[in-house]
Write a protein that holds these residues in place. Structure first.
Motif, mmCIF file in Angstrom:
data_model
loop_
_atom_site.group_PDB
_atom_site.id
_atom_site.type_symbol
_atom_site.label_atom_id
_atom_site.label_comp_id
_atom_site.label_asym_id
_atom_site.label_seq_id
_atom_site.Cartn_x
_atom_site.Cartn_y
_atom_site.Cartn_z
ATOM 1 N N SER B 417 -69.562 -6.078 -7.402
ATOM 2 C CA SER B 417 -70.493 -5.889 -6.279
ATOM 3 C C SER B 417 -71.423 -4.689 -6.501
ATOM 4 O O SER B 417 -72.577 -4.715 -6.088
ATOM 5 C CB SER B 417 -69.729 -5.753 -4.961
ATOM 6 O OG SER B 417 -68.787 -4.711 -5.072
ATOM 7 N N GLY B 418 -70.950 -3.697 -7.244
ATOM 8 C CA GLY B 418 -71.797 -2.535 -7.519
ATOM 9 C C GLY B 418 -73.007 -2.927 -8.337
ATOM 10 O O GLY B 418 -74.144 -2.563 -8.017
ATOM 11 N N GLU B 419 -72.765 -3.684 -9.366
ATOM 12 C CA GLU B 419 -73.835 -4.100 -10.261
ATOM 13 C C GLU B 419 -74.860 -4.962 -9.524
ATOM 14 O O GLU B 419 -76.062 -4.767 -9.638
ATOM 15 C CB GLU B 419 -73.232 -4.887 -11.428
ATOM 16 C CG GLU B 419 -74.144 -4.954 -12.647
ATOM 17 C CD GLU B 419 -73.525 -5.780 -13.756
ATOM 18 O OE1 GLU B 419 -74.275 -6.327 -14.567
ATOM 19 O OE2 GLU B 419 -72.258 -5.892 -13.782
ATOM 20 N N LEU B 420 -74.329 -5.903 -8.721
ATOM 21 C CA LEU B 420 -75.194 -6.802 -7.984
ATOM 22 C C LEU B 420 -76.008 -6.029 -6.929
ATOM 23 O O LEU B 420 -77.187 -6.303 -6.701
ATOM 24 C CB LEU B 420 -74.331 -7.909 -7.328
ATOM 25 C CG LEU B 420 -75.063 -9.119 -6.799
ATOM 26 C CD1 LEU B 420 -75.862 -9.796 -7.925
ATOM 27 C CD2 LEU B 420 -74.089 -10.135 -6.198
ATOM 28 N N GLU B 421 -75.358 -5.028 -6.310
ATOM 29 C CA GLU B 421 -76.011 -4.239 -5.273
ATOM 30 C C GLU B 421 -77.234 -3.524 -5.852
ATOM 31 O O GLU B 421 -78.304 -3.466 -5.255
ATOM 32 C CB GLU B 421 -75.021 -3.205 -4.707
ATOM 33 C CG GLU B 421 -75.466 -2.613 -3.381
ATOM 34 C CD GLU B 421 -74.377 -1.745 -2.744
ATOM 35 O OE1 GLU B 421 -73.199 -1.833 -3.176
ATOM 36 O OE2 GLU B 421 -74.697 -0.999 -1.831
ATOM 37 N N LYS B 422 -77.068 -3.022 -7.084
ATOM 38 C CA LYS B 422 -78.151 -2.321 -7.736
ATOM 39 C C LYS B 422 -79.323 -3.274 -7.977
ATOM 40 O O LYS B 422 -80.479 -2.947 -7.751
ATOM 41 C CB LYS B 422 -77.673 -1.733 -9.061
ATOM 42 C CG LYS B 422 -78.650 -0.740 -9.662
ATOM 43 C CD LYS B 422 -78.115 -0.131 -10.943
ATOM 44 C CE LYS B 422 -79.244 0.572 -11.694
ATOM 45 N NZ LYS B 422 -80.270 -0.358 -12.127
ATOM 46 N N ILE B 423 -78.996 -4.485 -8.402
ATOM 47 C CA ILE B 423 -80.038 -5.486 -8.661
ATOM 48 C C ILE B 423 -80.781 -5.808 -7.370
ATOM 49 O O ILE B 423 -82.011 -5.862 -7.328
ATOM 50 C CB ILE B 423 -79.427 -6.749 -9.282
ATOM 51 C CG1 ILE B 423 -78.960 -6.431 -10.722
ATOM 52 C CG2 ILE B 423 -80.409 -7.915 -9.293
ATOM 53 C CD1 ILE B 423 -78.075 -7.479 -11.353
ATOM 54 N N VAL B 424 -80.036 -5.966 -6.278
ATOM 55 C CA VAL B 424 -80.641 -6.297 -4.982
ATOM 56 C C VAL B 424 -81.556 -5.141 -4.523
ATOM 57 O O VAL B 424 -82.692 -5.368 -4.067
ATOM 58 C CB VAL B 424 -79.542 -6.596 -3.930
ATOM 59 C CG1 VAL B 424 -80.142 -6.664 -2.533
ATOM 60 C CG2 VAL B 424 -78.845 -7.916 -4.277
ATOM 61 N N PHE B 453 -85.725 -14.201 -2.477
ATOM 62 C CA PHE B 453 -84.936 -13.080 -3.021
ATOM 63 C C PHE B 453 -83.757 -13.590 -3.856
ATOM 64 O O PHE B 453 -83.436 -13.025 -4.887
ATOM 65 C CB PHE B 453 -84.457 -12.170 -1.884
ATOM 66 C CG PHE B 453 -85.624 -11.599 -1.087
ATOM 67 C CD1 PHE B 453 -86.366 -10.538 -1.616
ATOM 68 C CD2 PHE B 453 -86.004 -12.157 0.132
ATOM 69 C CE1 PHE B 453 -87.454 -10.041 -0.898
ATOM 70 C CE2 PHE B 453 -87.088 -11.670 0.833
ATOM 71 C CZ PHE B 453 -87.831 -10.599 0.324
ATOM 72 N N VAL B 454 -83.144 -14.684 -3.385
ATOM 73 C CA VAL B 454 -82.041 -15.300 -4.156
ATOM 74 C C VAL B 454 -82.558 -15.706 -5.531
ATOM 75 O O VAL B 454 -81.943 -15.429 -6.570
ATOM 76 C CB VAL B 454 -81.459 -16.533 -3.408
ATOM 77 C CG1 VAL B 454 -80.452 -17.266 -4.287
ATOM 78 C CG2 VAL B 454 -80.801 -16.096 -2.098
ATOM 79 N N GLY B 455 -83.727 -16.346 -5.515
ATOM 80 C CA GLY B 455 -84.327 -16.795 -6.771
ATOM 81 C C GLY B 455 -84.547 -15.650 -7.736
ATOM 82 O O GLY B 455 -84.232 -15.751 -8.926
ATOM 83 N N GLN B 456 -85.116 -14.530 -7.180
ATOM 84 C CA GLN B 456 -85.375 -13.357 -8.018
ATOM 85 C C GLN B 456 -84.074 -12.847 -8.636
ATOM 86 O O GLN B 456 -84.000 -12.545 -9.828
ATOM 87 C CB GLN B 456 -86.021 -12.250 -7.180
ATOM 88 C CG GLN B 456 -87.440 -12.583 -6.728
ATOM 89 C CD GLN B 456 -88.404 -12.739 -7.906
ATOM 90 O OE1 GLN B 456 -88.480 -11.873 -8.771
ATOM 91 N NE2 GLN B 456 -89.125 -13.844 -7.935
ATOM 92 N N LEU B 473 -75.070 -9.777 0.471
ATOM 93 C CA LEU B 473 -75.736 -8.509 0.166
ATOM 94 C C LEU B 473 -77.174 -8.484 0.665
ATOM 95 O O LEU B 473 -77.636 -7.524 1.281
ATOM 96 C CB LEU B 473 -75.738 -8.289 -1.346
ATOM 97 C CG LEU B 473 -74.547 -7.513 -1.939
ATOM 98 C CD1 LEU B 473 -74.630 -7.551 -3.448
ATOM 99 C CD2 LEU B 473 -74.546 -6.071 -1.442
ATOM 100 N N LEU B 474 -77.917 -9.579 0.395
ATOM 101 C CA LEU B 474 -79.323 -9.654 0.787
ATOM 102 C C LEU B 474 -79.475 -9.544 2.306
ATOM 103 O O LEU B 474 -80.325 -8.815 2.803
ATOM 104 C CB LEU B 474 -79.942 -10.957 0.291
ATOM 105 C CG LEU B 474 -80.331 -10.975 -1.205
ATOM 106 C CD1 LEU B 474 -80.679 -12.384 -1.635
ATOM 107 C CD2 LEU B 474 -81.515 -10.036 -1.467
ATOM 108 N N LYS B 475 -78.621 -10.273 3.021
ATOM 109 C CA LYS B 475 -78.699 -10.241 4.484
ATOM 110 C C LYS B 475 -78.487 -8.823 5.015
ATOM 111 O O LYS B 475 -79.188 -8.356 5.898
ATOM 112 C CB LYS B 475 -77.671 -11.199 5.092
ATOM 113 C CG LYS B 475 -78.199 -12.619 5.193
ATOM 114 C CD LYS B 475 -77.189 -13.526 5.899
ATOM 115 C CE LYS B 475 -77.507 -14.980 5.627
ATOM 116 N NZ LYS B 475 -76.311 -15.837 5.814
#
Lengths: 95, 479, 486
Positions: B417-424, B453-456, B473-475
């Motif tokens: 989740s940390g890695e994904l959070e950074k991407i978001v 945003f999901v696509g990106q 995360l996006l929400k």
């Protein structure tokens, strides 16, 4: 049961034999002689007699399911009257 | 008043023995012409037949599978006719005393109802050779590799009343013979060939004159040929004509049929008991051994699938109907730990791919174990279903097991989740206008606009982001 | 050497009185000298015979001989012999070089026999006079204007003239026994299933049986010992133990019961024929046999039953001769039908065609029950008659043939009268029993034979009876004037 040249022609066709018209009458008469002799069978009382296809009352020995035969194509084609590309040749078959 | 259709079938089932019915020649597929034709198969003068035990065993096993009477002393007879692919001038077959007597097969109709098709009998016989018409400059070449191949000919009563029933019966028969292991069931190799007898009548009338359409080698051709013949007969009778009893040949490519006049030549087959063969005895002990060795029949298997895997009636039917499919499904379920997923994959992706490449399930490039592994990875969240399709393709192409493919291509789902959070965070920072637009939208619009945003994110992660986690995360971050 | 029996020649070889090569050369020379007149051979395999003889001499020297090592034998041209023409007496197979060897030939070769050649025969074994052969008629060595009988006429004639010391034959309706009687030799038809039919070109599969033809019962016993036995390639060859036939010759026949079927001595029978057989039976009585009268009421229908069953089976067996894979093929066939019809009509002779037509007719729709099925029912009646007789007797005896050798061409236009030549032999084939014919005297210088019929698998017993008779008499050692100059 007498047979005539017409019956002879039908039977000859079933047996894939050619009967020349000239020989047909003579042949019919010979065949009728044979059939007349054979007709003696009608005298027999065969009520309740089971037909006998084999002289001995035995059953078929069965073979194990093993491949035992070699490829003999070359030998077979060598004695064939007409062969090509591994096949026996016949005049064109029309279905 | 409408027409009533009456259909009976004769099915030639090729037995999968190692050697031929009356000789020790190997059963041939694709061998060079006449290289698997022994002295006996060639009908050489002085040669004699000896019956293959396994062929008799397989025929009797079929009899037991359809609840038929087994003839204890069955008799081989000669059917006499001249044809170049028939080397002895007679076919050794059975007539009065076939191995298998009357039996029955139950089929399921589309409306869910059951129907029983009665089997008149099934007999053992030898196949003929092949006539080759190409490449012989106007002559015909004769290849006798197939001559002597063991067949059982299954003859039904005229119990089917439309093409669909006939196909349902044919499929069921295919399921039975493959399940009990007596036939490989490969239609493309002619392992099963159908002759259909069709007649029509007005309800209540006696049976009409029938025609026989020969040698249909697929379920689809059989269905189409029957429909075509029924239409033809209706046309003939409604135009005031009458049906001629004849043999017809169907051409699947052109979807046309024609009369085979050459076969009508007043055949008188002069059957009589073959004097080279003795009655074939099947003892009580033989029958007991066969019963003990009887493999699971399709009906039993279907019930088990319904009970053990909670499949739908439809899925259970499809998956149990063909032995190879059933075996594949069960192995994939065992390896993957999820019957529903296994069922979906076998009937969906796998079936489509096999179909497209005209492969049988037995020769599937993706093994049941591989499919099971794929399902396991889907279940444990290692990959998404979208990635799963990609992995499946790679397995199909021979790139290795799913785990190998996932590893090699780095297809593992991103669940850190940390890695994904950074991407978001990066995406939100770099797309100011879109973020503003999103935040000013109402809830309904937001649902659509989040897709951007999901696509990106998927683009950046090459599809490896766990979709639920990403959405969550996006929400949170977009508000 | 040619006046010695096979058994005596075997002893001579063992004692080193002569070599197999000398013996083989002797018979090859006799064939060369006399067979031009007799026409008993279709093919003489000289080079092969000499090679086999040399191998036999080496085996004898090494003390490795089999039952027949070094003994020259002629095979009927109905047995397939790899690499050697196997014609079956037919134009159809005039160029047929068999691609394999019959079990009978192979078994005898493995016992060391030397094959002299292939003997003439009625075409496809269909005939009782050897006149239907494509290779011309065989002459009877006792009178060159007469037939040798058939269908194993070449075998019987070459043996009668001592152009070979022993021969193989086949018997579908009397084809070993009738020519044996007409040529003063001994011939045995074994029980159906005793000798393998693999490689023996089929005439009527449920009747055909191969057997030995020799100068004596002892010779036949020696040959049968090598020929008999189960063959996994012939489903109808029985898996019964092969008896010690040579051993059985020594059995005492004191107390043996001989049955005389009254039907084998009808009022219409030539008195001299009947007398010779009765005399033979009296001889056996002197040796301690008991004689009783029996009846085989259905045997009178054996000829009609046979002339349905044999042609029916033959019509099917001969369908494989279609000009496609082997044998005669007509020139320039126009189509398939033409290929079949011309190849078969050119390849088969008249008698073969007649029998194919009769058989086809008997099996055809509408006639099957009246002819084929009924013949098979009568066949059972005949077998049951024999079974009843064998409850009371050990063997049955009567004349082998109703007449001595007839003139060449005498019955050419009368097939039915020709068929009657087998009136006493055919019933045995229908029942599948073993029977032999042995020489029992002459009428006007022509040989006659008497038949000894045994119960199933009792070949040993009928050979024993014949051997005892031959020890007491010398009819079987009489030689024709023909071929006597060497």
């Amino acid at each position: 049961m007498a047979i005539d040249s017409k019956v002879v022609a039908q039977v000859a066709h079933l047996a894939r034999l050619k009967v020349d018209q000239a020989d047909s009458d003579a042949l019919s008469s010979r065949l009728n002689d044979i059939l007349a002799m054979v007709d003696q069978l009608q005298q027999a009382d065969v009520t309740d007699v089971a037909p006998m296809a084999h002289p001995l009352d035995v059953t078929q020995p069965l073979r194990d399911d093993k491949v035992s035969e070699p490829d003999i194509r070359d030998k077979a084609l060598e004695i064939a009257p007409a062969a090509e590309d591994g096949c026996f040749l016949v005049p064109r078959v029309i279905e | 008043m409408s027409w009533e259709v009456v259909i009976g079938l004769e099915i030639h089932v090729q037995l999968n023995t190692a050697s031929k019915l009356f000789s020790g020649s190997k059963l041939s597929t694709g061998a060079e012409p006449n290289t698997q034709a022994s002295l006996v198969d060639l009908g050489m003068p002085g040669t004699l037949p000896v019956v293959n035990r396994e062929a008799v065993r397989k025929a009797a096993l079929f009899g037991l599978a359809i609840n038929a009477d087994i003839c204890r002393h069955s008799v081989f007879e000669r059917k006499n006719y001249f044809y170049p692919d028939l080397p002895k001038g007679y076919q050794t077959t059975q007539l009065d005393k076939p191995v298998v007597g009357a039996g029955e097969v139950e089929i399921s109709l589309e409306n869910g109802a059951k129907k029983t098709v009665r089997i008149h009998h099934a007999h053992l016989e030898e196949d003929a050779g092949k006539s080759l018409h190409e490449d012989f400059h106007g002559m015909t070449g004769i290849d006798l590799n197939r001559a002597g191949t063991p067949l059982i000919e299954v003859v039904t009563e005229p119990d089917m009343s439309n093409a669909e029933e006939a196909v349902a019966f044919a499929r069921k028969l295919h399921a039975i013979v493959t399940s009990i292991g007596i036939c490989d069931g490969d239609m493309s190799q002619g392992n099963m060939r159908f002759d259909v007898n069709v007649s029509i009548r007005k309800p209540g009338d006696p049976l009409g004159t029938r025609t026989e359409t020969k040698n249909l080698n697929s379920f689809r051709f059989m269905e189409r040929a029957i429909k075509l013949e029924v239409e033809r007969q209706i046309d003939v009778l409604e135009d005031g004509g009458s049906i001629v009893q004849e043999t017809r040949l169907y051409n699947g490519d052109t979807h046309t049929a024609r009369s085979m006049r050459s076969k009508e030549d007043a055949n008188d087959y002069r059957y009589f008991p073959c004097p080279d063969l003795l009655p074939v005895e099947i003892t009580d002990a033989d029958l007991d051994a066969l019963k003990a060795a009887m493999p699971e029949l399709p009906d039993t298997r279907k019930s088990r699938f319904l009970a053990d895997y909670q499949l739908s009636e439809y899925d259970a039917d499809l998956l149990s109907g063909d032995l190879a499919t059933a075996v594949f499904f069960e192995a994939a379920t065992k390896a993957g730990g999820d019957a529903k997923l296994a069922a979906n994959w076998v009937m969906g992706e796998l079936a489509a791919k096999l179909n497209a490449e005209e492969k049988s399930i037995a020769n599937s490039p993706v093994t049941a174990e591989q499919l099971g592994q794929l399902i396991a990875r889907l279940k444990d969240g290692t990959i998404s279903s979208k990635i799963a399709k990609q992995v499946f393709e790679a397995c199909w192409a021979g790139e290795g097991d799913p785990d190998t493919v996932i590893e090699a291509k780095g297809l593992k789902q991103m669940s850190d989740s940390g890695e994904l959070e950074k991407i978001v965070d990066d995406i939100i920072a770099n797309n100011g206008p879109q973020v503003e637009d999103y935040r000013s939208s109402d809830d309904a619009k937001k649902k659509k606009k989040i897709g951007f945003f999901v696509g990106q994110a998927m683009k950046v992660t090459q599809g490896k982001a766990n979709p639920q986690q990403l959405n969550q995360l996006l929400k949170e971050k977009l508000g | 050497m040619h006046t010695k029996t096979l058994t005596e020649l075997k002893t001579g070889l063992a004692n080193g009185d002569f070599s197999s090569r000398e013996l083989t050369e002797h018979f090859l020379a006799r064939i060369k000298q006399h067979d031009g007149e007799l026409n008993s051979f279709i093919t003489v395999t000289e080079a092969q015979a000499l090679a086999q003889a040399d191998a036999a001499d080496q085996a004898i020297a090494a003390g490795q001989g089999g039952l027949l090592t070094g003994l020259p034998i002629a095979h009927k041209d109905i047995f397939c012999t790899e690499g050697v023409r196997t014609s079956c007496g037919s134009k159809m197979l005039d160029t047929f070089i068999a691609p394999y060897t019959a079990t009978v030939v192979e078994k005898m070769a493995s016992e060391g026999a030397v094959m002299l050649g292939k003997t003439n025969m009625d075409e496809f074994a269909m005939g009782s006079s050897n006149e239907t052969s494509y290779y011309g008629p065989v002459k009877n060595p006792w009178d060159l204007e007469r037939v040798p009988g058939g269908s194993s006429g070449g075998a019987a004639a070459c043996l009668g003239a001592r152009l070979a010391p022993a021969a193989t034959g086949t018997d579908t309706g009397g084809s070993i026994r009738q020519p044996a009687a007409l040529n003063n030799i001994t011939g045995l038809k074994p029980t159906y299933g005793r000798v393998s039919r693999w490689g023996m070109i089929a005439f009527a599969s449920s009747l055909d049986q191969a057997g030995p033809m020799g100068q004596s019962a002892e010779d036949c016993a020696l040959m049968l010992q090598a020929m008999a036995g189960h063959d996994h390639r012939d489903s109808t060859s029985l898996n019964e133990k092969v008896d010690d036939y040579l051993g059985a010759l020594k059995d005492d026949i004191n107390g043996l019961t001989i049955g005389i079927p009254e039907e084998f001595f009808p009022d219409t029978l030539d008195g001299a024929i009947a007398d010779n057989s009765r005399e033979a039976i009296r001889e056996l009585k002197k040796l301690g046999a008991r004689v009783v009268s029996v009846s085989l009421p259905s045997i009178k229908l054996s000829v009609p039953a046979y002339y349905v069953i044999a042609p029916a089976e033959a019509s099917s067996n001969l369908s494989r001769f279609d000009g496609v894979r082997f044998g005669h093929r007509c020139d320039d066939p126009q189509d398939l039908e033409d290929l079949y019809k011309r190849s078969r009509s050119e390849g088969f002779g008249d008698e073969v065609k007649r029998r194919i037509l009769v058989g086809t007719y008997a099996l055809s729709a509408g006639y099957y029950d009246a002819y084929y099925r009924r013949a098979q029912q009568v066949r059972r009646l005949i077998r049951d008659d024999f079974a009843r007789a064998f409850e009371k007797v050990d063997v049955l005896m009567g004349p082998t043939a109703p007449e001595t050798a007839f003139k060449l061409g005498a019955k050419k236009d009368d097939p039915v009268s020709m068929y009657m030549a087998d009136v006493f032999t055919i019933g045995v084939n229908l029942a599948g029993l073993p029977a032999l014919s042995m020489p029992t005297g002459f009428i006007n210088g022509l040989p006659t034979g008497t038949q000894v019929i045994g119960n199933y698998f009792r070949e040993g017993q009928i050979l024993n009876v014949a051997h005892k008779y031959q020890q007491a008499t010398d009819w079987h050692r009489q030689l024709p004037a023909f071929g006597g100059e060497q």
